[in-house]
Design an enzyme around this catalytic site. Structure first.
Site, PDB file in Angstrom:
ATOM      1  N   ARG A   1       0.839  -1.198   0.000  1.00 33.00           N
ATOM      2  CA  ARG A   1       0.000   0.000   0.000  1.00 33.00           C
ATOM      3  C   ARG A   1       0.875   1.249   0.000  1.00 33.00           C
ATOM      4  O   ARG A   1       1.746   1.410   0.853  1.00 33.00           O
ATOM      5  CB  ARG A   1      -0.886  -0.048   1.242  1.00 33.00           C
ATOM      6  CG  ARG A   1      -1.794   1.123   1.466  1.00 33.00           C
ATOM      7  CD  ARG A   1      -2.793   0.735   2.552  1.00 33.00           C
ATOM      8  NE  ARG A   1      -3.435   1.873   3.165  1.00 33.00           N
ATOM      9  CZ  ARG A   1      -4.460   1.791   4.035  1.00 33.00           C
ATOM     10  NH1 ARG A   1      -4.934   0.605   4.353  1.00 33.00           N
ATOM     11  NH2 ARG A   1      -4.986   2.865   4.571  1.00 33.00           N
ATOM     12  N   SER A   2       0.682   2.128  -0.982  1.00 38.06           N
ATOM     13  CA  SER A   2       1.395   3.399  -1.073  1.00 38.06           C
ATOM     14  C   SER A   2       2.906   3.156  -1.161  1.00 38.06           C
ATOM     15  O   SER A   2       3.367   2.509  -2.093  1.00 38.06           O
ATOM     16  CB  SER A   2       1.025   4.280   0.133  1.00 38.06           C
ATOM     17  OG  SER A   2       1.514   5.581  -0.009  1.00 38.06           O
ATOM     18  N   THR A   3       3.676   3.624  -0.191  1.00 44.33           N
ATOM     19  CA  THR A   3       5.120   3.389  -0.231  1.00 44.33           C
ATOM     20  C   THR A   3       5.415   1.891  -0.284  1.00 44.33           C
ATOM     21  O   THR A   3       6.359   1.452  -0.948  1.00 44.33           O
ATOM     22  CB  THR A   3       5.798   4.007   1.004  1.00 44.33           C
ATOM     23  OG1 THR A   3       5.333   5.349   1.170  1.00 44.33           O
ATOM     24  CG2 THR A   3       7.313   4.036   0.844  1.00 44.33           C
TER      25      THR A   3
ATOM     26  N   ALA B   1       3.852  -0.180  -1.938  1.00 47.37           N
ATOM     27  CA  ALA B   1       3.682  -0.649  -3.315  1.00 47.37           C
ATOM     28  C   ALA B   1       5.018  -0.678  -4.043  1.00 47.37           C
ATOM     29  O   ALA B   1       5.259  -1.557  -4.885  1.00 47.37           O
ATOM     30  CB  ALA B   1       2.695   0.246  -4.066  1.00 47.37           C
TER      31      ALA B   1
ATOM     32  N   TRP C   1      -0.691  -1.158  -4.721  1.00 45.11           N
ATOM     33  CA  TRP C   1      -1.902  -0.442  -4.286  1.00 45.11           C
ATOM     34  C   TRP C   1      -1.539   1.027  -4.041  1.00 45.11           C
ATOM     35  O   TRP C   1      -1.115   1.406  -2.981  1.00 45.11           O
ATOM     36  CB  TRP C   1      -2.418  -1.116  -3.023  1.00 45.11           C
ATOM     37  CG  TRP C   1      -3.658  -0.562  -2.425  1.00 45.11           C
ATOM     38  CD1 TRP C   1      -4.490   0.375  -2.927  1.00 45.11           C
ATOM     39  CD2 TRP C   1      -4.211  -0.951  -1.159  1.00 45.11           C
ATOM     40  NE1 TRP C   1      -5.526   0.614  -2.068  1.00 45.11           N
ATOM     41  CE2 TRP C   1      -5.381  -0.194  -0.990  1.00 45.11           C
ATOM     42  CE3 TRP C   1      -3.833  -1.862  -0.175  1.00 45.11           C
ATOM     43  CZ2 TRP C   1      -6.180  -0.316   0.167  1.00 45.11           C
ATOM     44  CZ3 TRP C   1      -4.624  -1.975   0.953  1.00 45.11           C
ATOM     45  CH2 TRP C   1      -5.771  -1.225   1.120  1.00 45.11           C
TER      46      TRP C   1
END
Length: 336
Positions: free
Chosen positions: A201-203, A205, A224
């Site tokens: 998720r985010s970083t 990812a 994501w």
């Protein structure tokens, strides 16, 4: 809301906040109300209700941490409360989560393993990797989606995340923590190590993409909120920049920008050979659209893109659509 904050609670918390000094207390007061619900439920033997209330209390402590990057003492107190509440919740949930420590160099990674109640002897597993300010505890809503589809899950805090912040700062080679989680799963008799997927998720990812490029044990990958690079760090909203500075131990935006130059999939994305799903919103002010398009363009294996032009970071405003789609993607490749 996407992670499990109830709408009515959100409105009550908003009403209690007039300035930033009231942010933490408003959220922890909301957490206390759910802790009280849990205690009453436990007294009546209603363990599932208690577990869900304790989890929500933990989640509200998580959101209390939001602006506290530079108040380390208050942050440490609330972080500990968040951890303790979730530890109490984990064995009461259905199916339960098992608290574990994953060996990692001179420390260990705090983690939760969840095995679905399918009766299978060995389970495919999704490794859940958080971002800048997301942790193993606030991954439960997505964890539930995986469990419902027959996947085991392993959620851990990596360097600089959640509990690990007090054991080890963020690392430029964060992906090594993912490799440690794969090693851990290799040794589990209840996990099918030939069917492991990752979602970041985010970083996170970025790091799952990097791990998938480097480790063929990963059979499916979800980015994501794609993060091909963070060259836009100076232009990010101030609160997000503060977070990048905090986890990296940087005193200036320039220092943080230099530290996170290591986030760059140039020459790496091409080595991703497993199926990859990229989920992104066109109005993301943290990681711009080109991060998604570059990841898709350069990935070396089969790639899917789930993109909403009018959606925000990680498509949290379309969680009811993208989160089941991500769980379906992982289940489709790991259960086949």
């Amino acid at each position: 809301l996407a992670d499990g904050v109830h709408y009515r609670d959100l409105k009550d918390v908003q009403a209690a906040i007039q300035d930033w000094s009231q942010w933490g207390p408003a959220w922890t007061d909301a957490a206390a109300r759910y802790e009280e619900i849990a205690e009453k439920a436990l007294a009546r033997g209603r363990t599932l209700t208690a577990g869900e209330a304790l989890w929500r209390a933990s989640l509200y402590c998580h959101y209390a941490l939001g602006p506290l990057y530079f108040d380390p003492e208050q942050r440490k107190v609330i972080q500990k409360r968040k951890e303790d509440l979730f530890k109490r919740a984990a064995p009461l949930l259905a199916p339960p989560l098992q608290r574990l420590e994953i060996p990692f160099e001179q420390v260990s990674l705090p983690a939760y393993l969840r095995v679905p109640a399918t009766g299978a002897r060995r389970h495919p597993c999704a490794v859940l990797v958080g971002g800048l300010d997301t942790t193993k505890e606030d991954y439960l809503q997505f964890n539930n989606l995986c469990s419902q589809r027959g996947l085991a899950t392993l959620a851990f805090d990596g360097p600089g995340q959640g509990e690990m912040l007090y054991r080890m700062k963020w690392r430029q080679d964060f992906e090594k923590a993912i490799f440690a989680s794969l090693d851990f799963l290799d040794a589990r008799v209840d996990i099918d190590a030939s069917r492991i997927g990752v979602i970041g998720r985010s970083t996170g990812a970025h790091y799952v993409c990097k791990a998938a490029a480097m480790d063929r044990r990963i059979k499916a990958c979800v980015a994501w909120g794609a993060m091909y690079h963070v060259r836009n760090l100076p232009a990010m909203p101030a609160g997000i920049r503060d977070g990048f500075m905090f986890v990296s131990g940087s005193s200036t935006v320039e220092e943080a920008t230099k530290f996170f130059e290591s986030i760059n999939l140039d020459g790496v994305a091409q080595q991703i050979k497993c199926p990859l799903l990229v989920v992104h919103g066109g109005k993301d002010v943290i990681t711009p659209t080109e991060n998604a398009t570059l990841t898709v363009q350069h990935a070396g294996g089969p790639t899917e893109l789930l993109f909403y032009e009018d959606s925000m970071h990680c498509c949290h405003d379309r969680a009811h659509i993208v989160r089941p789609a991500m769980a379906d993607f992982l289940a489709g490749h790991l259960l086949a």
